[in-house]
Design an enzyme around this catalytic site. Structure first.
Site, PDB file in Angstrom:
ATOM      1  CE  LYS A  92      11.723   5.019  -5.327  1.00  0.00           C
ATOM      2  NZ  LYS A  92      12.991   4.117  -5.226  1.00  0.00           N
ATOM      3  CB  CYS A  93       4.153   0.487  -8.509  1.00  0.00           C
ATOM      4  SG  CYS A  93       2.446   0.105  -8.742  1.00  0.00           S
ATOM      5  N   GLY A  94       3.199  -1.132  -5.803  1.00  0.00           N
ATOM      6  CA  GLY A  94       2.968  -2.500  -5.276  1.00  0.00           C
ATOM      7  C   GLY A  94       3.094  -3.330  -6.224  1.00  0.00           C
TER       8      GLY A  94
END
Length: 166
Positions: A38-40
């Site tokens: 759930k990271c850029g």
């Protein structure tokens, strides 16, 4: 106990709960990456898979280590992480269970990697998708920032693969 001197000195647990001796990758060029779902930077999974697919037959492997230490961006269970990586990015490279990469509970592999190649924050990893390239001899060649895209590593991976074997 002697200090670790190469990638082969470590063990880790796969997403499916199996212990794996990293000496299984002795003689390979290895890219160790701390990952998060759930990271850029999560779309880098696609580039990591492409890099792996392009060079796995030449002795290259990506090892993914999910980490929840940066903004809680890897909250899922090992099963959820595996399903996410497979369904969204077709990941086929080895993935390991969630680890800490900084602090007192950091996985020994990451403690060693940081010691071998410190980054902008000295001995700390700044964020998800920090990458370490390890040569066929098990030694750290370089460290790359989370912003470094997998496709930008192509030249370094090819150079490491072409280096003479011991």
């Amino acid at each position: 106990m002697t200090s670790p001197t190469s990638l082969s000195d470590f063990t880790a647990t796969t997403l499916s709960g199996e212990g794996r001796d990293l000496s299984a990758y002795a003689g390979d060029v290895v890219l160790v990456v701390n990952t998060a779902s759930k990271c850029g930077f999560t779309p880098q999974y696609a580039g990591l898979e492409e890099l792996y697919a392009a060079h796995k037959d030449d002795g290259f492997v990506v090892l993914g280590f999910p980490c929840n230490q940066f903004g809680g961006q890897e909250p899922g269970s090992e099963e959820e992480i595996g399903e996410f990586c497979q369904l969204n990015y077709g990941v086929t490279f080895p993935m390991f269970e969630k680890v800490d990469v900084n602090g007192d509970d950091a996985h020994p592999l990451f403690t060693w990697l940081k010691k071998e190649k410190s980054g902008l924050l000295g001995g700390k990893i700044k964020w998800n998708f920090t990458k370490f390239l390890v040569g066929r001899d098990g030694q750290v060649i370089d460290r790359y920032a989370p912003t470094t895209k997998p496709e930008d590593l192509e030249g370094d991976v090819v150079s490491a693969l072409m280096a003479p074997r011991d």
